[in-house]
Enzyme design. Structure first.
Site, PDB file in Angstrom:
ATOM      1  N   SER A 117       0.834  -1.193   0.000  1.00 21.74           N
ATOM      2  CA  SER A 117       0.000   0.000   0.000  1.00 21.74           C
ATOM      3  C   SER A 117       0.873   1.248   0.000  1.00 21.74           C
ATOM      4  O   SER A 117       1.630   1.499   0.943  1.00 21.74           O
ATOM      5  CB  SER A 117      -0.905   0.008   1.234  1.00 21.74           C
TER       6      SER A 117
ATOM      7  N   HIS B 249      -1.149  -1.262  -4.347  1.00 21.87           N
ATOM      8  CA  HIS B 249      -2.426  -0.963  -3.696  1.00 21.87           C
ATOM      9  C   HIS B 249      -2.487   0.543  -3.477  1.00 21.87           C
ATOM     10  O   HIS B 249      -1.615   1.137  -2.844  1.00 21.87           O
ATOM     11  CB  HIS B 249      -2.543  -1.717  -2.374  1.00 21.87           C
TER      12      HIS B 249
ATOM     13  N   ASP C 276      -4.675   3.689  -2.165  1.00 17.41           N
ATOM     14  CA  ASP C 276      -5.770   4.058  -1.266  1.00 17.41           C
ATOM     15  C   ASP C 276      -6.210   5.494  -1.507  1.00 17.41           C
ATOM     16  O   ASP C 276      -5.486   6.433  -1.183  1.00 17.41           O
ATOM     17  CB  ASP C 276      -5.311   3.932   0.192  1.00 17.41           C
TER      18      ASP C 276
ATOM     19  N   MET D  77      -8.827   8.389  -0.533  1.00 14.28           N
ATOM     20  CA  MET D  77      -9.744   8.762   0.566  1.00 14.28           C
ATOM     21  C   MET D  77     -10.230  10.193   0.373  1.00 14.28           C
ATOM     22  O   MET D  77      -9.454  11.059  -0.029  1.00 14.28           O
ATOM     23  CB  MET D  77      -9.007   8.694   1.904  1.00 14.28           C
TER      24      MET D  77
ATOM     25  N   MET E 172     -12.033   4.832  -1.015  1.00 15.01           N
ATOM     26  CA  MET E 172     -12.730   5.072   0.252  1.00 15.01           C
ATOM     27  C   MET E 172     -13.380   6.445   0.129  1.00 15.01           C
ATOM     28  O   MET E 172     -12.993   7.421   0.779  1.00 15.01           O
ATOM     29  CB  MET E 172     -11.738   5.006   1.413  1.00 15.01           C
TER      30      MET E 172
ATOM     31  N   MET F  90     -11.728  -5.670   4.962  1.00 17.81           N
ATOM     32  CA  MET F  90     -10.958  -4.713   5.764  1.00 17.81           C
ATOM     33  C   MET F  90     -10.683  -5.330   7.133  1.00 17.81           C
ATOM     34  O   MET F  90     -11.603  -5.717   7.844  1.00 17.81           O
ATOM     35  CB  MET F  90     -11.729  -3.400   5.956  1.00 17.81           C
TER      36      MET F  90
ATOM     37  N   GLY G 190      -9.101   4.238   6.656  1.00 11.75           N
ATOM     38  CA  GLY G 190      -8.762   5.651   6.851  1.00 11.75           C
ATOM     39  C   GLY G 190      -7.305   5.883   7.182  1.00 11.75           C
ATOM     40  O   GLY G 190      -6.759   6.924   6.836  1.00 11.75           O
ATOM     41  N   PHE G 191      -6.682   4.915   7.819  1.00 12.02           N
ATOM     42  CA  PHE G 191      -5.298   5.114   8.248  1.00 12.02           C
ATOM     43  C   PHE G 191      -4.501   3.820   8.138  1.00 12.02           C
ATOM     44  O   PHE G 191      -5.046   2.740   8.369  1.00 12.02           O
ATOM     45  CB  PHE G 191      -5.252   5.592   9.707  1.00 12.02           C
ATOM     46  N   GLY G 192      -3.226   3.968   7.835  1.00  9.68           N
ATOM     47  CA  GLY G 192      -2.313   2.839   7.897  1.00  9.68           C
ATOM     48  C   GLY G 192      -1.807   2.670   9.323  1.00  9.68           C
ATOM     49  O   GLY G 192      -2.081   3.499  10.197  1.00  9.68           O
ATOM     50  N   GLY G 193      -1.103   1.569   9.536  1.00 10.31           N
ATOM     51  CA  GLY G 193      -0.423   1.379  10.815  1.00 10.31           C
ATOM     52  C   GLY G 193      -1.308   0.975  11.978  1.00 10.31           C
ATOM     53  O   GLY G 193      -0.895   1.077  13.134  1.00 10.31           O
TER      54      GLY G 193
ATOM     55  N   ASP H 243      -6.891  -6.335   3.896  1.00 13.28           N
ATOM     56  CA  ASP H 243      -6.250  -5.017   3.950  1.00 13.28           C
ATOM     57  C   ASP H 243      -6.304  -4.446   5.369  1.00 13.28           C
ATOM     58  O   ASP H 243      -7.386  -4.193   5.898  1.00 13.28           O
ATOM     59  CB  ASP H 243      -6.999  -4.086   2.978  1.00 13.28           C
ATOM     60  N   GLY H 244      -5.112  -4.238   5.946  1.00 10.87           N
ATOM     61  CA  GLY H 244      -5.031  -3.581   7.241  1.00 10.87           C
ATOM     62  C   GLY H 244      -4.311  -4.427   8.280  1.00 10.87           C
ATOM     63  O   GLY H 244      -4.756  -5.522   8.624  1.00 10.87           O
ATOM     64  N   GLY H 245      -3.164  -3.947   8.721  1.00  8.17           N
ATOM     65  CA  GLY H 245      -2.436  -4.645   9.781  1.00  8.17           C
ATOM     66  C   GLY H 245      -1.856  -5.984   9.377  1.00  8.17           C
ATOM     67  O   GLY H 245      -1.579  -6.829  10.234  1.00  8.17           O
TER      68      GLY H 245
ATOM     69  N   GLY I 262       0.990  -2.113   4.092  1.00 10.80           N
ATOM     70  CA  GLY I 262       1.556  -0.768   4.004  1.00 10.80           C
ATOM     71  C   GLY I 262       2.780  -0.639   4.874  1.00 10.80           C
ATOM     72  O   GLY I 262       3.919  -0.737   4.411  1.00 10.80           O
TER      73      GLY I 262
HETATM   74  C1  DX5 Z   1      -6.469   1.751   5.262  1.00  5.59           C
HETATM   75  C2  DX5 Z   1      -5.976   1.360   3.914  1.00  5.59           C
HETATM   76  C3  DX5 Z   1      -4.897   0.358   3.923  1.00  5.59           C
HETATM   77  C4  DX5 Z   1      -3.639   0.788   4.626  1.00  5.59           C
HETATM   78  C5  DX5 Z   1      -2.949  -0.448   5.129  1.00  5.59           C
HETATM   79  O1  DX5 Z   1      -7.611   2.509   5.128  1.00  5.59           O
HETATM   80  O2  DX5 Z   1      -7.032   0.812   3.149  1.00  5.59           O
HETATM   81  O3  DX5 Z   1      -4.593  -0.074   2.609  1.00  5.59           O
HETATM   82  O4  DX5 Z   1      -2.778   1.512   3.806  1.00  5.59           O
HETATM   83  O5  DX5 Z   1      -1.854  -0.072   5.880  1.00  5.59           O
HETATM   84  P1  DX5 Z   1      -1.182  -1.034   6.941  1.00  5.59           P
HETATM   85  O6  DX5 Z   1      -0.741  -2.262   6.198  1.00  5.59           O
HETATM   86  O7  DX5 Z   1      -0.071  -0.225   7.474  1.00  5.59           O
HETATM   87  O8  DX5 Z   1      -2.247  -1.390   7.956  1.00  5.59           O
HETATM   88 ZN    ZN Z   2      -6.566  -0.135   1.176  1.00  2.00          ZN
END
Ligand code: DX5
Ligand code: ZN
Length: 219
Positions: free
Chosen positions: A8, A33, A35, A37, A68, A137, A142-145, A175-177, A197
């Site tokens: 991502s 990927h 994203d 938003m 998103m 999801m 909305g956020f990475g990490g 997607d996510g974590g 990501g």
């Molecule tokens: C969150 C995004 C993800 C995000 C994943 O809204 O859709 O794609 O970038 O990031 P990580 O892998 O750091 O959770």
């Molecule tokens: Zn994503």
């Protein structure tokens, strides 16, 4: 069959996006990927068309765009024109999801549907035949990490079961974590595409991080 890895770009250094692209191009990663938003559907704004234009002209691997945004149908043609191969919209943001999927196909792209953590995979029962990909999801968008929500694993397994029972072949993306600690369980539950990501872009060795979550699988 191998799981596909889609780093991502949200976690990349935006001061040096060309380097992130070079990394993905030379690595074992399969897709980008991307994203997008809008600050309305999710409480964050990422990037839009200028970044897409850069990606369209500087990448060779498929662009997997995760919208998103509210009213995603308004932007289908614009993403198709910018080399998007897989366009994913949120079920929660689509008033007429069936029509939106038809429009994505008519524009020449694969169509994905994303589900927020609170949305049951059973809500897809009447649309599954139409989709090329389901994005589960495993964090709130909305956020990475953020930390992986374990329930996502059961959703993947249930989707995989529905896919087998109905003889369908849509891809399951998570997607996510996602990281090395949970990636194998996800692939064993039926995930085909892993988005990562922070695990990739914040790693000392991003190439090795990509390899670490690219599992060979038997389905
Ligand atoms: C969150 C995004 C993800 C995000 C994943 O809204 O859709 O794609 O970038 O990031 P990580 O892998 O750091 O959770
Ligand atoms: Zn994503």
């Amino acid at each position: 069959m191998k799981s596909l890895v889609a780093p991502s770009l949200l976690a990349a250094d935006f001061g040096n996006l060309a380097e992130a692209v070079a990394l993905i191009e030379r690595s074992d990663a399969d897709w980008y990927h991307v994203d997008v938003m809008d600050g309305v559907f999710v409480p964050n704004i990422s990037f839009g068309m200028p970044v897409m234009e850069f990606l369209a002209r500087s990448t060779t691997k498929p662009l997997d765009v995760h919208l998103m945004i509210v009213e995603p149908e308004r932007y289908i043609e614009a993403f198709a024109a910018l080399k998007t191969q897989i366009l994913t919209v949120h079920l929660e943001a689509s008033r007429h999801l069936h029509r939106t999927i038809q429009q994505i196909h008519a524009a020449g792209m694969k169509a994905g549907v994303a589900l927020n953590p609170h949305t049951s995979v059973d809500t897809l029962v009447d649309i599954l035949d139409e989709v090329d990909l389901v994005l589960v999801m495993s964090v709130n968008p909305g956020f990475g990490g953020q930390s992986f929500i374990p329930r996502a694993l059961e959703k993947v397994a249930r989707l995989n079961q529905m896919r087998k029972e109905r003889g369908l072949n849509f891809l399951i993306e998570v997607d996510g974590g996602v990281k090395d600690e949970n990636s194998l369980a996800l692939v064993q539950a039926g995930a085909d595409v892993l988005v990562a990501g922070n695990f990739v872009f914040k790693a000392q060795d991003p190439d090795a991080a990509i390899r670490a979550i690219k599992h060979t699988r038997v389905r």
